[in-house]
Scaffold this motif. Structure first.
Motif, PDB file in Angstrom:
ATOM      1  N   MET A   1       0.842  -1.193   0.000  1.00  0.00           N
ATOM      2  CA  MET A   1       0.000   0.000   0.000  1.00  0.00           C
ATOM      3  C   MET A   1       0.881   1.249   0.000  1.00  0.00           C
ATOM      4  O   MET A   1       1.728   1.418   0.868  1.00  0.00           O
ATOM      5  N   ILE A   2       0.674   2.103  -0.984  1.00  0.00           N
ATOM      6  CA  ILE A   2       1.470   3.325  -1.088  1.00  0.00           C
ATOM      7  C   ILE A   2       0.844   4.416  -0.226  1.00  0.00           C
ATOM      8  O   ILE A   2      -0.358   4.709  -0.329  1.00  0.00           O
ATOM      9  N   GLN A   3       1.629   5.026   0.636  1.00  0.00           N
ATOM     10  CA  GLN A   3       1.135   6.073   1.513  1.00  0.00           C
ATOM     11  C   GLN A   3       0.735   7.299   0.703  1.00  0.00           C
ATOM     12  O   GLN A   3       1.346   7.631  -0.309  1.00  0.00           O
ATOM     13  N   GLN A   4      -0.297   7.999   1.187  1.00  0.00           N
ATOM     14  CA  GLN A   4      -0.802   9.166   0.474  1.00  0.00           C
ATOM     15  C   GLN A   4       0.255  10.267   0.366  1.00  0.00           C
ATOM     16  O   GLN A   4       0.349  10.946  -0.664  1.00  0.00           O
ATOM     17  N   ALA A   5       1.054  10.417   1.410  1.00  0.00           N
ATOM     18  CA  ALA A   5       2.092  11.463   1.387  1.00  0.00           C
ATOM     19  C   ALA A   5       3.138  11.177   0.312  1.00  0.00           C
ATOM     20  O   ALA A   5       3.582  12.084  -0.399  1.00  0.00           O
ATOM     21  N   VAL A   6       3.513   9.900   0.183  1.00  0.00           N
ATOM     22  CA  VAL A   6       4.497   9.517  -0.833  1.00  0.00           C
ATOM     23  C   VAL A   6       3.914   9.690  -2.228  1.00  0.00           C
ATOM     24  O   VAL A   6       4.589  10.179  -3.146  1.00  0.00           O
ATOM     25  N   LEU A   7       2.648   9.292  -2.397  1.00  0.00           N
ATOM     26  CA  LEU A   7       1.989   9.450  -3.692  1.00  0.00           C
ATOM     27  C   LEU A   7       1.878  10.924  -4.077  1.00  0.00           C
ATOM     28  O   LEU A   7       2.114  11.301  -5.236  1.00  0.00           O
ATOM     29  N   ARG A   8       1.546  11.768  -3.086  1.00  0.00           N
ATOM     30  CA  ARG A   8       1.440  13.210  -3.345  1.00  0.00           C
ATOM     31  C   ARG A   8       2.793  13.784  -3.743  1.00  0.00           C
ATOM     32  O   ARG A   8       2.894  14.583  -4.679  1.00  0.00           O
ATOM     33  N   LYS A   9       3.841  13.345  -3.056  1.00  0.00           N
ATOM     34  CA  LYS A   9       5.193  13.803  -3.385  1.00  0.00           C
ATOM     35  C   LYS A   9       5.577  13.384  -4.802  1.00  0.00           C
ATOM     36  O   LYS A   9       6.173  14.171  -5.555  1.00  0.00           O
ATOM     37  N   THR A  10       5.219  12.154  -5.175  1.00  0.00           N
ATOM     38  CA  THR A  10       5.521  11.660  -6.523  1.00  0.00           C
ATOM     39  C   THR A  10       4.827  12.509  -7.583  1.00  0.00           C
ATOM     40  O   THR A  10       5.431  12.876  -8.599  1.00  0.00           O
ATOM     41  N   LEU A  11       3.548  12.824  -7.356  1.00  0.00           N
ATOM     42  CA  LEU A  11       2.798  13.628  -8.322  1.00  0.00           C
ATOM     43  C   LEU A  11       3.385  15.033  -8.453  1.00  0.00           C
ATOM     44  O   LEU A  11       3.444  15.594  -9.561  1.00  0.00           O
ATOM     45  N   ILE A  12       3.827  15.599  -7.336  1.00  0.00           N
ATOM     46  CA  ILE A  12       4.436  16.938  -7.373  1.00  0.00           C
ATOM     47  C   ILE A  12       5.740  16.913  -8.171  1.00  0.00           C
ATOM     48  O   ILE A  12       6.002  17.797  -9.004  1.00  0.00           O
ATOM     49  N   ILE A  13       6.560  15.885  -7.936  1.00  0.00           N
ATOM     50  CA  ILE A  13       7.837  15.769  -8.666  1.00  0.00           C
ATOM     51  C   ILE A  13       7.580  15.556 -10.156  1.00  0.00           C
ATOM     52  O   ILE A  13       8.272  16.125 -11.010  1.00  0.00           O
ATOM     53  N   LEU A  14       6.566  14.746 -10.480  1.00  0.00           N
ATOM     54  CA  LEU A  14       6.206  14.548 -11.888  1.00  0.00           C
ATOM     55  C   LEU A  14       5.812  15.867 -12.540  1.00  0.00           C
ATOM     56  O   LEU A  14       6.232  16.166 -13.667  1.00  0.00           O
ATOM     57  N   ALA A  15       5.008  16.664 -11.826  1.00  0.00           N
ATOM     58  CA  ALA A  15       4.562  17.949 -12.368  1.00  0.00           C
ATOM     59  C   ALA A  15       5.737  18.897 -12.566  1.00  0.00           C
ATOM     60  O   ALA A  15       5.835  19.592 -13.587  1.00  0.00           O
ATOM     61  N   ILE A  16       6.665  18.917 -11.601  1.00  0.00           N
ATOM     62  CA  ILE A  16       7.832  19.803 -11.701  1.00  0.00           C
ATOM     63  C   ILE A  16       8.723  19.374 -12.859  1.00  0.00           C
ATOM     64  O   ILE A  16       9.200  20.219 -13.647  1.00  0.00           O
ATOM     65  N   THR A  17       8.949  18.055 -12.989  1.00  0.00           N
ATOM     66  CA  THR A  17       9.799  17.553 -14.086  1.00  0.00           C
ATOM     67  C   THR A  17       9.182  17.860 -15.446  1.00  0.00           C
ATOM     68  O   THR A  17       9.879  18.275 -16.372  1.00  0.00           O
ATOM     69  N   LEU A  18       7.875  17.662 -15.556  1.00  0.00           N
ATOM     70  CA  LEU A  18       7.190  17.977 -16.815  1.00  0.00           C
ATOM     71  C   LEU A  18       7.290  19.464 -17.125  1.00  0.00           C
ATOM     72  O   LEU A  18       7.528  19.853 -18.285  1.00  0.00           O
ATOM     73  N   ALA A  19       7.141  20.304 -16.093  1.00  0.00           N
ATOM     74  CA  ALA A  19       7.267  21.752 -16.288  1.00  0.00           C
ATOM     75  C   ALA A  19       8.671  22.122 -16.752  1.00  0.00           C
ATOM     76  O   ALA A  19       8.839  22.980 -17.635  1.00  0.00           O
ATOM     77  N   LEU A  20       9.688  21.475 -16.192  1.00  0.00           N
ATOM     78  CA  LEU A  20      11.069  21.750 -16.599  1.00  0.00           C
ATOM     79  C   LEU A  20      11.313  21.344 -18.053  1.00  0.00           C
ATOM     80  O   LEU A  20      12.050  22.017 -18.783  1.00  0.00           O
ATOM     81  N   ILE A  21      10.689  20.227 -18.477  1.00  0.00           N
ATOM     82  CA  ILE A  21      10.796  19.811 -19.883  1.00  0.00           C
ATOM     83  C   ILE A  21      10.190  20.871 -20.796  1.00  0.00           C
ATOM     84  O   ILE A  21      10.780  21.264 -21.814  1.00  0.00           O
ATOM     85  N   LEU A  22       9.010  21.363 -20.430  1.00  0.00           N
ATOM     86  CA  LEU A  22       8.336  22.380 -21.243  1.00  0.00           C
ATOM     87  C   LEU A  22       9.136  23.678 -21.283  1.00  0.00           C
ATOM     88  O   LEU A  22       9.267  24.305 -22.345  1.00  0.00           O
ATOM     89  N   ILE A  23       9.703  24.074 -20.148  1.00  0.00           N
ATOM     90  CA  ILE A  23      10.498  25.304 -20.098  1.00  0.00           C
ATOM     91  C   ILE A  23      11.759  25.168 -20.936  1.00  0.00           C
ATOM     92  O   ILE A  23      12.117  26.058 -21.723  1.00  0.00           O
ATOM     93  N   THR A  24      12.449  24.022 -20.775  1.00  0.00           N
ATOM     94  CA  THR A  24      13.672  23.787 -21.560  1.00  0.00           C
ATOM     95  C   THR A  24      13.357  23.725 -23.048  1.00  0.00           C
ATOM     96  O   THR A  24      14.103  24.265 -23.877  1.00  0.00           O
ATOM     97  N   GLY A  25      12.249  23.069 -23.397  1.00  0.00           N
ATOM     98  CA  GLY A  25      11.841  23.010 -24.794  1.00  0.00           C
ATOM     99  C   GLY A  25      11.536  24.385 -25.359  1.00  0.00           C
ATOM    100  O   GLY A  25      11.917  24.708 -26.493  1.00  0.00           O
ATOM    101  N   PHE A  26      10.861  25.229 -24.572  1.00  0.00           N
ATOM    102  CA  PHE A  26      10.543  26.593 -25.013  1.00  0.00           C
ATOM    103  C   PHE A  26      11.817  27.404 -25.232  1.00  0.00           C
ATOM    104  O   PHE A  26      11.943  28.133 -26.226  1.00  0.00           O
ATOM    105  N   ILE A  27      12.773  27.247 -24.300  1.00  0.00           N
ATOM    106  CA  ILE A  27      14.061  27.938 -24.459  1.00  0.00           C
ATOM    107  C   ILE A  27      14.767  27.445 -25.725  1.00  0.00           C
ATOM    108  O   ILE A  27      15.321  28.231 -26.498  1.00  0.00           O
ATOM    109  N   GLY A  28      14.743  26.130 -25.933  1.00  0.00           N
ATOM    110  CA  GLY A  28      15.397  25.550 -27.099  1.00  0.00           C
ATOM    111  C   GLY A  28      14.789  26.006 -28.416  1.00  0.00           C
ATOM    112  O   GLY A  28      15.493  26.116 -29.430  1.00  0.00           O
ATOM    113  N   LEU A  29      13.474  26.297 -28.424  1.00  0.00           N
ATOM    114  CA  LEU A  29      12.823  26.759 -29.649  1.00  0.00           C
ATOM    115  C   LEU A  29      13.379  28.096 -30.121  1.00  0.00           C
ATOM    116  O   LEU A  29      13.383  28.387 -31.320  1.00  0.00           O
TER     117      LEU A  29
END
Length: 336
Positions: A1-29
């Motif tokens: 069973m995955i704890q809610q706090a760990v799952l929430r942390k995972t989702l936040i890190i996923l969102a931050i990583t995706l945002a960094l990809i979009l920012i880096t891609g925008f800079i690269g354009l």
């Protein structure tokens, strides 16, 4: 069973990583030999740019960025699978020879098979997969002992040996080839992102669409394979069957990526490690982060590399290696 706090942390890190990809891609354009003003990028993407702006973004920059992100994702997922099924944190498709096997197959295909412009893009991943599959099969057979199963240390040593031997074979192959073909293979070996047209994205995308959900479905079994072999067998897991199936998935991912990006190593090593450090070793949690982290790492490496020098820049594989080699040495010393 995955704890809610760990799952929430995972989702936040996923969102931050995706945002960094979009920012880096925008800079690269906006960066490159033919620069596009940043205030013109959004209007151009919405169809309001000039012919030059549309050509630079849609025909040059955007395909390269997308193929780089997708290839980084594939390499990271391949490394994540290999580290779990071998129980070795040093496993990476570039380090243990899988990329080299794919490279030799690509070189042979490029040098000796008549090229059909209509199917060349789609046949490259297939040729790379055949070479990587043959190499990984031999590495597995040489690393496996019936009395002790798959020895992780032996796997790394055998893989490094195969990688060296295949590098020698590559030199033999290109020694008598035409100059133009040698130049292409040399760029491939350096990890130069060369498949930068939309057809390459179409060729790579199906592998990810199929194998990302498949790997996430197998995440629980990957957790079990990370345990000792007697424990895995004791809970009813068909260890050899699962290991072979997942190895095939890892090989397919690595082969499809390197067929369009060249011989890039260490992304599959670093992305899983960073992800495990953030959310722990459970595959259900770190694999999604590792996938995005791989895309981010390779995108940053390519964006930095292609803008450091004119006109061609520094290959992404070289930039990644500048970070990856010290990191690999650190992990090697840490394991002693």
């Amino acid at each position: 069973m995955i704890q809610q706090a760990v799952l929430r942390k995972t989702l936040i890190i996923l969102a931050i990583t995706l945002a960094l990809i979009l920012i880096t891609g925008f800079i690269g354009l906006g960066l490159g030999y033919s620069s596009v003003s940043y205030d013109r990028i959004i209007p151009t993407l919405l169809g309001e740019g000039s012919f030059k702006e549309k050509f630079v973004l849609f025909d040059i920059r955007l395909p390269r960025i997308l193929i780089t992100v997708l290839a980084g994702m594939a390499l990271a997922l391949s490394g994540s699978i290999l580290q779990s099924i071998t129980r070795n944190d040093l496993a990476d498709p570039g380090i243990i020879g899988i990329n080299s096997g794919a490279g030799v197959a690509v070189a042979m295909f490029f040098l000796f098979v008549p090229i059909d412009p209509g199917t060349f893009v789609y046949m490259l991943p297939v040729a790379a997969f055949v070479g990587a599959l043959l190499t990984s099969t031999l590495i597995y057979l040489f690393s496996y002992r019936k009395s002790e199963g798959l020895n992780p240390v032996r796997l790394i040593l055998v893989g490094v040996g195969f990688s060296t031997a295949l590098s020698g074979l590559m030199i033999v192959l290109i020694s008598s080839a035409e100059r133009e073909k040698v130049d292409f293979i040399a760029k491939w070996l350096a990890g130069n992102i060369w498949g930068t047209d939309w057809p390459f994205i179409i060729a790579l995308l199906p592998w990810l669409i199929i194998l990302i959900p498949f790997t996430l479905y197998k995440a629980y079994r990957l957790n079990l394979l990370g345990l000792s072999e007697p424990v895995s067998i004791g809970v009813g897991l068909e260890v050899q069957k699962e290991r072979i199936v997942l190895l095939l998935a890892a090989v397919a991912l690595a082969a499809s990526a390197v067929s369009v990006t060249g011989g890039i190593a260490f992304v599959g090593l670093m992305a899983p490690h960073i992800s495990k450090a953030l959310v722990g070793p459970r595959n259900q949690l770190f694999i999604p982060i590792s996938i995005l982290m791989g895309g981010l790492l390779l995108l940053v490496a390519d964006t930095v590399g292609r803008n450091l020098t004119d006109p061609d820049g520094i290959p992404a594989g070289v930039v990644v290696s500048l970070i990856g080699v010290p990191y690999f040495a650190y992990l090697l010393l840490k394991k002693k």
